[in-house]
Enzyme design. Structure first.
Site, PDB file in Angstrom:
ATOM      1  N   GLU A 121      -5.998 -10.803  -0.753  1.00  0.00           N
ATOM      2  CA  GLU A 121      -6.743 -10.592   0.506  1.00  0.00           C
ATOM      3  C   GLU A 121      -8.241 -10.548   0.212  1.00  0.00           C
ATOM      4  O   GLU A 121      -8.929  -9.598   0.475  1.00  0.00           O
ATOM      5  CB  GLU A 121      -6.282  -9.281   1.182  1.00  0.00           C
ATOM      6  CG  GLU A 121      -4.795  -9.225   1.462  1.00  0.00           C
ATOM      7  CD  GLU A 121      -4.376  -7.956   2.163  1.00  0.00           C
ATOM      8  OE1 GLU A 121      -5.244  -7.213   2.653  1.00  0.00           O
ATOM      9  OE2 GLU A 121      -3.158  -7.696   2.259  1.00  0.00           O
TER      10      GLU A 121
ATOM     11  N   GLU B 183       0.799  -1.235   0.000  1.00  0.00           N
ATOM     12  CA  GLU B 183       0.000   0.000   0.000  1.00  0.00           C
ATOM     13  C   GLU B 183       0.832   1.286   0.000  1.00  0.00           C
ATOM     14  O   GLU B 183       0.761   2.109   0.901  1.00  0.00           O
ATOM     15  CB  GLU B 183      -0.940  -0.027   1.226  1.00  0.00           C
ATOM     16  CG  GLU B 183      -1.824  -1.260   1.254  1.00  0.00           C
ATOM     17  CD  GLU B 183      -2.614  -1.399   2.547  1.00  0.00           C
ATOM     18  OE1 GLU B 183      -2.627  -0.473   3.353  1.00  0.00           O
ATOM     19  OE2 GLU B 183      -3.228  -2.465   2.736  1.00  0.00           O
TER      20      GLU B 183
HETATM   21  O1  G3I Z   1      -3.386  -9.811  19.167  1.00  0.00           O
HETATM   22  C1  G3I Z   1      -3.794  -8.583  19.804  1.00  0.00           C
HETATM   23  C2  G3I Z   1      -4.517  -8.898  21.111  1.00  0.00           C
HETATM   24  O2  G3I Z   1      -3.591  -9.503  22.010  1.00  0.00           O
HETATM   25  C3  G3I Z   1      -5.067  -7.601  21.695  1.00  0.00           C
HETATM   26  O3  G3I Z   1      -5.831  -7.886  22.862  1.00  0.00           O
HETATM   27  C4  G3I Z   1      -5.980  -6.936  20.652  1.00  0.00           C
HETATM   28  C5  G3I Z   1      -6.594  -5.652  21.158  1.00  0.00           C
HETATM   29  O4  G3I Z   1      -5.699  -4.592  20.962  1.00  0.00           O
HETATM   30  O5  G3I Z   1      -5.199  -6.634  19.467  1.00  0.00           O
HETATM   31  C6  G3I Z   1      -4.735  -7.841  18.871  1.00  0.00           C
HETATM   32  O6  G3I Z   1      -3.976  -7.500  17.744  1.00  0.00           O
HETATM   33  C7  G3I Z   1      -4.774  -7.039  16.651  1.00  0.00           C
HETATM   34  C8  G3I Z   1      -4.448  -7.948  15.449  1.00  0.00           C
HETATM   35  O7  G3I Z   1      -5.123  -7.474  14.262  1.00  0.00           O
HETATM   36  C9  G3I Z   1      -4.834  -9.395  15.697  1.00  0.00           C
HETATM   37  O8  G3I Z   1      -6.227  -9.500  15.788  1.00  0.00           O
HETATM   38  C10 G3I Z   1      -4.326  -5.612  16.327  1.00  0.00           C
HETATM   39  O9  G3I Z   1      -4.704  -4.750  17.372  1.00  0.00           O
HETATM   40  C11 G3I Z   1      -4.998  -5.154  15.037  1.00  0.00           C
HETATM   41  O10 G3I Z   1      -4.458  -3.897  14.635  1.00  0.00           O
HETATM   42  C12 G3I Z   1      -4.661  -6.157  13.922  1.00  0.00           C
HETATM   43  O11 G3I Z   1      -5.385  -5.734  12.773  1.00  0.00           O
HETATM   44  C13 G3I Z   1      -4.909  -6.315  11.528  1.00  0.00           C
HETATM   45  C14 G3I Z   1      -4.610  -5.137  10.592  1.00  0.00           C
HETATM   46  O12 G3I Z   1      -4.248  -5.638   9.291  1.00  0.00           O
HETATM   47  C15 G3I Z   1      -3.459  -4.275  11.101  1.00  0.00           C
HETATM   48  O13 G3I Z   1      -2.283  -5.046  11.134  1.00  0.00           O
HETATM   49  C16 G3I Z   1      -6.020  -7.180  10.947  1.00  0.00           C
HETATM   50  O14 G3I Z   1      -6.161  -8.355  11.735  1.00  0.00           O
HETATM   51  C17 G3I Z   1      -5.686  -7.587   9.522  1.00  0.00           C
HETATM   52  O15 G3I Z   1      -6.797  -8.239   8.912  1.00  0.00           O
HETATM   53  C18 G3I Z   1      -5.354  -6.346   8.687  1.00  0.00           C
HETATM   54  O16 G3I Z   1      -4.970  -6.783   7.437  1.00  0.00           O
HETATM   55  C19 G3I Z   1      -4.618  -5.729   6.506  1.00  0.00           C
HETATM   56  C20 G3I Z   1      -3.418  -6.220   5.705  1.00  0.00           C
HETATM   57  O17 G3I Z   1      -2.337  -6.458   6.577  1.00  0.00           O
HETATM   58  C21 G3I Z   1      -3.069  -5.212   4.628  1.00  0.00           C
HETATM   59  N1  G3I Z   1      -4.213  -4.940   3.765  1.00  0.00           N
HETATM   60  C22 G3I Z   1      -5.393  -4.450   4.497  1.00  0.00           C
HETATM   61  C23 G3I Z   1      -5.806  -5.471   5.556  1.00  0.00           C
HETATM   62  C24 G3I Z   1      -7.029  -5.000   6.319  1.00  0.00           C
HETATM   63  O18 G3I Z   1      -6.741  -3.854   7.065  1.00  0.00           O
END
Ligand code: G3I
Length: 391
Positions: free
Chosen positions: A268, A163
């Site tokens: 994705e 991105e």
């Molecule tokens: O694992 C922690 C947990 O321990 C904690 O209690 C909780 C609350 O803060 O957070 C959990 O981590 C989260 C993680 O997903 C696992 O669920 C993060 O906060 C959260 O930011 C993270 O979001 C991910 C996001 O990317 C940011 O990295 C999403 O799962 C994931 O689907 C999303 O994927 C992105 C791709 O990487 C890039 N393209 C877009 C796509 C959607 O945004």
């Protein structure tokens, strides 16, 4: 009256055992599954969360239906270099071991992104602006060499940069752009190829049906090729809905990228069934006023059959486009296995109930799974020949 001869009575148990032994591969073989149905066209992958990887039921489904896996979060920089120079590879090591052991292609997601960077990385007060470029080039190279070096030969391909462009084709604001400059992308690919010369390297982005963004990505691929820096594929993220994108625009996007001499991956894929007011394009985190929550969260209790059917049809239509370009599309990865854990439940509005994936909240396959398996062998007639399918 038919008498069974004495001899046959005594032979009967052996006949049964012989039948079972010879037919065991049929009994023992799992149902026809997505990955085997598409093995002659493209890889079928799934993104997994930490929770997913701890579930035996999920592991069974991954084994049965997918030949490629991506971790949704654990391989992002913030989760790996938890302190400067201090790495925590524990979860990735077990994820790689589990999936390599199951003969799954593992995709590393993602090395360079404007998000999910460790807090300490861009808070280096001591660095003078004139020294920032060299400092962050060194940081970038060290991280890529450390991460890719550890999994060399185990991780099949990497989303090297994620991105990096805006919808108008300009460079997206990013700490990498601010510190290194526009060539941070080329440098990332250069370092990645040096770190693991055999790994496939991808540029990954969303909204690529947008022509200006498409042009920016095409120009990037051409720059890399002119400089002799390897790039193997463009990742079209595929965060779609029942109406977005227009299938002809998607068809044309894949055709345009194919002409660049790279593969295309749908990296994705998920199909939201919820209203997405306003933008035609998937803008930035376009959060919507919570006052409209009920209107924008119409299926909080369950998904009406009519909408489920529309969702099934939409996935079929999308796969017809992918199958039309099966010589260009090398992978289709679903961004999650089960609706309950999809990021689409919380974007662009927190706490909605969406139904974007192949498995429902009870981990049961939706009708679309069987439909996609059937489509693999019937697409030449089943796909709408007028709209998208002309091989
Ligand atoms: O694992 C922690 C947990 O321990 C904690 O209690 C909780 C609350 O803060 O957070 C959990 O981590 C989260 C993680 O997903 C696992 O669920 C993060 O906060 C959260 O930011 C993270 O979001 C991910 C996001 O990317 C940011 O990295 C999403 O799962 C994931 O689907 C999303 O994927 C992105 C791709 O990487 C890039 N393209 C877009 C796509 C959607 O945004």
């Amino acid at each position: 009256m038919c008498f069974v001869s004495k001899k046959l009575y005594t032979a009967f148990p052996f006949v049964v055992i012989l039948f079972l032994l010879t037919s065991w591969p049929i009994y023992g073989k799992t149902e026809a599954n997505l990955a085997s149905a598409y093995k002659d066209y493209f890889s079928i992958g799934v993104a997994l969360s930490k929770t997913d990887t701890q579930s035996e039921a999920v592991r069974r489904m991954v084994l049965d239906n997918f030949d490629s896996v991506t971790h949704e979060f654990a391989m992002k920089w913030s989760q790996v270099e938890v302190k400067q120079g201090i790495y925590d590879f524990s979860h990735i090591d077990s994820f790689v071991a589990l999936n390599a052991g199951a003969d799954k292609r593992i995709i590393g997601h993602t090395l360079v992104w404007h998000k999910a960077n460790p807090d300490w990385l861009f808070k280096q007060e001591a660095i003078k602006p004139t020294a920032a470029r060299d400092f962050y080039l060194d940081k970038l190279k060290t991280y890529i060499f450390t991460m890719m070096g550890r999994y060399r030969g185990k991780i099949y391909g990497w989303d090297v940069v994620n991105e990096a462009f805006n919808y108008d084709g300009s460079f997206r604001k990013s700490p990498w752009l601010d510190t290194i400059g526009e060539d941070y992308i080329e440098k990332a690919f250069e370092f990645a190829h040096q770190a693991d010369p055999n790994a496939e390297l991808y540029y990954n982005d969303y909204g690529l049906v947008n022509s200006k963004k498409q042009t920016a990505v095409a120009a990037l691929v051409q720059r890399l090729k002119v400089k002799g820096i390897p790039i193997h594929a463009i990742g079209i993220q595929g965060h779609y809905s029942l109406t977005y994108p227009d299938l002809t625009k998607l068809d044309e996007t894949i055709q345009r990228f194919a002409k660049l001499g790279v593969k295309v991956m749908i990296t994705e894929l998920d199909v939201s069934v919820l209203p997405f007011p306003g933008q035609e394009e998937r803008g930035e985190d376009a959060l919507i006023s919570a006052e409209r929550f009920t209107e924008l969260n119409p299926y909080s209790e369950q998904l009406p059959d009519k909408i489920q059917q529309q969702h099934t049809n939409r996935y079929r239509d999308l796969f017809c486009v992918f199958l039309k370009h099966k010589n260009t599309v090398s992978r289709v990865t679903f961004w999650g296995l089960t609706d309950s854990r999809s990021w689409r439940n919380n974007w662009p509005l927190e706490g909605r109930t969406d139904y974007p994936l192949l498995y429902d909240r009870n981990l049961q396959p939706k009708p679309i799974v069987a439909e996609l398996i059937n489509l693999a062998s019937s697409y030449k007639s089943a796909c709408n020949p007028v709209r998208v399918y002309k091989e």
